[in-house]
Motif scaffolding. Structure first.
Motif, short mmCIF file in Angstrom:
data_model
loop_
_atom_site.label_atom_id
_atom_site.label_comp_id
_atom_site.label_asym_id
_atom_site.label_seq_id
_atom_site.Cartn_x
_atom_site.Cartn_y
_atom_site.Cartn_z
N PRO A 103 0.82 -1.21 0.00
CA PRO A 103 0.00 0.00 0.00
C PRO A 103 0.86 1.27 0.00
O PRO A 103 0.57 2.22 0.70
CB PRO A 103 -0.74 -0.13 1.33
N GLU A 104 1.94 1.26 -0.78
CA GLU A 104 2.92 2.35 -0.64
C GLU A 104 3.17 3.18 -1.88
O GLU A 104 3.54 4.34 -1.76
CB GLU A 104 4.26 1.76 -0.16
N LEU A 105 3.03 2.64 -3.08
CA LEU A 105 3.47 3.38 -4.26
C LEU A 105 2.58 3.14 -5.46
O LEU A 105 2.27 1.99 -5.81
CB LEU A 105 4.91 2.97 -4.63
N LEU A 106 2.15 4.24 -6.09
CA LEU A 106 1.42 4.20 -7.35
C LEU A 106 2.05 5.23 -8.27
O LEU A 106 2.21 6.39 -7.89
CB LEU A 106 -0.06 4.52 -7.14
N ARG A 107 2.41 4.83 -9.49
CA ARG A 107 3.01 5.75 -10.46
C ARG A 107 2.33 5.56 -11.80
O ARG A 107 2.19 4.42 -12.27
CB ARG A 107 4.52 5.51 -10.58
N VAL A 108 1.89 6.67 -12.40
CA VAL A 108 1.15 6.62 -13.66
C VAL A 108 1.61 7.74 -14.59
O VAL A 108 2.13 8.76 -14.13
CB VAL A 108 -0.38 6.77 -13.43
N THR A 109 1.41 7.55 -15.89
CA THR A 109 1.54 8.69 -16.79
C THR A 109 0.26 9.49 -16.67
O THR A 109 -0.81 8.96 -16.32
CB THR A 109 1.77 8.26 -18.25
N TRP A 110 0.34 10.81 -16.94
CA TRP A 110 -0.78 11.72 -16.69
C TRP A 110 -0.92 12.63 -17.90
O TRP A 110 -0.29 13.69 -17.97
CB TRP A 110 -0.50 12.51 -15.41
N LEU A 111 -1.71 12.20 -18.87
CA LEU A 111 -1.78 12.91 -20.15
C LEU A 111 -3.21 13.30 -20.48
O LEU A 111 -4.17 12.62 -20.10
CB LEU A 111 -1.21 12.03 -21.26
N PHE A 112 -3.32 14.40 -21.23
CA PHE A 112 -4.62 14.87 -21.70
C PHE A 112 -4.72 14.66 -23.20
O PHE A 112 -3.88 15.14 -23.95
CB PHE A 112 -4.81 16.36 -21.36
N GLY A 113 -5.77 13.95 -23.63
CA GLY A 113 -5.97 13.71 -25.05
C GLY A 113 -4.80 12.99 -25.68
O GLY A 113 -4.25 12.04 -25.11
N ALA A 114 -4.37 13.49 -26.84
CA ALA A 114 -3.27 12.86 -27.56
C ALA A 114 -1.94 13.54 -27.26
O ALA A 114 -0.99 13.42 -28.02
CB ALA A 114 -3.55 12.91 -29.06
N ASP A 115 -1.87 14.26 -26.15
CA ASP A 115 -0.66 14.99 -25.76
C ASP A 115 0.51 14.00 -25.62
O ASP A 115 0.48 13.11 -24.78
CB ASP A 115 -0.90 15.70 -24.43
N PRO A 116 1.57 14.15 -26.43
CA PRO A 116 2.71 13.22 -26.37
C PRO A 116 3.76 13.63 -25.35
O PRO A 116 4.76 12.95 -25.19
CB PRO A 116 3.27 13.31 -27.79
N GLY A 117 3.56 14.75 -24.66
CA GLY A 117 4.58 15.25 -23.74
C GLY A 117 4.78 14.34 -22.54
O GLY A 117 4.00 13.43 -22.27
N PHE A 118 5.85 14.63 -21.78
CA PHE A 118 6.15 13.84 -20.59
C PHE A 118 5.36 14.39 -19.41
O PHE A 118 5.42 15.58 -19.11
CB PHE A 118 7.64 13.90 -20.27
N SER A 119 4.63 13.53 -18.73
CA SER A 119 3.89 13.91 -17.54
C SER A 119 3.62 12.66 -16.72
O SER A 119 2.95 11.73 -17.20
CB SER A 119 2.57 14.60 -17.90
N GLU A 120 4.16 12.61 -15.51
CA GLU A 120 3.96 11.47 -14.63
C GLU A 120 3.56 11.93 -13.24
O GLU A 120 4.02 12.96 -12.76
CB GLU A 120 5.24 10.62 -14.51
N VAL A 121 2.69 11.15 -12.61
CA VAL A 121 2.26 11.40 -11.24
C VAL A 121 2.62 10.18 -10.40
O VAL A 121 2.40 9.03 -10.81
CB VAL A 121 0.74 11.67 -11.17
N GLU A 122 3.18 10.45 -9.24
CA GLU A 122 3.55 9.38 -8.31
C GLU A 122 2.95 9.69 -6.95
O GLU A 122 3.04 10.82 -6.47
CB GLU A 122 5.08 9.30 -8.21
N VAL A 123 2.31 8.70 -6.36
CA VAL A 123 1.75 8.82 -5.01
C VAL A 123 2.47 7.83 -4.12
O VAL A 123 2.49 6.62 -4.40
CB VAL A 123 0.23 8.55 -5.00
N ARG A 124 3.07 8.36 -3.04
CA ARG A 124 3.75 7.50 -2.05
C ARG A 124 3.05 7.64 -0.71
O ARG A 124 2.75 8.75 -0.27
CB ARG A 124 5.22 7.91 -1.90
N LEU A 125 2.81 6.52 -0.06
CA LEU A 125 2.20 6.50 1.26
C LEU A 125 3.16 5.87 2.25
O LEU A 125 3.86 4.91 1.92
CB LEU A 125 0.90 5.70 1.25
N SER A 126 3.16 6.40 3.46
CA SER A 126 3.96 5.79 4.53
C SER A 126 3.22 5.96 5.84
O SER A 126 2.55 6.98 6.08
CB SER A 126 5.35 6.43 4.60
N ALA A 127 3.30 4.95 6.68
CA ALA A 127 2.65 5.02 7.99
C ALA A 127 3.32 6.11 8.82
O ALA A 127 4.54 6.27 8.79
CB ALA A 127 2.75 3.66 8.69
N ASP A 128 2.50 6.87 9.54
CA ASP A 128 3.00 7.96 10.38
C ASP A 128 2.23 7.91 11.69
O ASP A 128 1.17 8.52 11.83
CB ASP A 128 2.79 9.30 9.66
#
Length: 201
Positions: free
Chosen positions: A78-103
């Protein structure tokens, strides 16, 4: 829930030159498994963010209704999710990463968005263009995890509370922009344009 306190709970950072790197992190009073499920389960995601469709596994494609889509690059519960994040046919680089850690008895969430941003868009809006959107998303997640009634994203910007949140978020991203070397007058202009875009008069 104190809406403006939600702004203060988050930490915002900005780095990068042509390729921009935004980081937004905050703590939730919920167990890591609960936060992970809220971020990855399609039924729960639709309750606080957007409906999602597609082949929701590593290597699969996803599409958020009326928003970004892309490929699921990494998923380590339950710690890491990484995806590309694009709108339409946009070929540019865009990535989103979500990291979780117990606190302690809660969870620290760190969201990173790295993208090639067109210069004309950056000079007009700065990091608030995406940063305010992510602040709104993480506010929605906080409301969801607290068990409160969801925010109506169609009217939130019209409420006094919503406008105050958007204004504070835009200013907070302006502070991060200036801390990363943005010129004060350019930052102020970008903050004003971002605020007007998300909460028009």
């Amino acid at each position: 829930m104190d809406i403006l306190d939600e702004i203060a709970r988050a930490r915002r950072e900005l780095s990068g030159d042509r390729r921009k790197h935004l980081v937004l992190s905050r703590r939730y009073d919920a167990e890591i498994e609960d936060v992970w499920q809220a971020c990855t389960d399609a039924e729960r995601l639709a309750r606080w963010f957007l409906p999602v469709s597609g082949d929701l596994k590593v290597g699969g494609k996803y599409q958020l209704e009326g928003n970004a889509g892309g490929e699921i690059l990494q998923c380590e519960p339950p710690e890491l999710l990484r995806v590309t994040w694009l709108f339409g046919a946009d070929p540019g680089f865009s990535e989103v990463e979500v990291r979780l850690s117990a606190d302690g008895d809660g969870t620290l969430l760190e969201l990173s968005h790295t993208a090639d941003v067109p210069e004309e868009m950056w000079s007009q809006f700065g990091p608030g263009a995406t940063g305010v959107g992510w602040d709104l998303a993480l506010l929605g997640l906080g409301v969801h995890l607290s068990g409160s009634a969801p925010i109506d994203e169609n009217t939130f910007h019209e409420t006094e509370e919503g406008r105050a949140f958007i204004t504070a978020s835009s200013r907070a991203w302006g502070e991060a922009h200036q801390a990363a070397g943005g010129a004060p007058d350019e930052v102020a202009a970008a903050v004003a344009r971002t605020t007007a875009f998300y909460a028009p008069e």
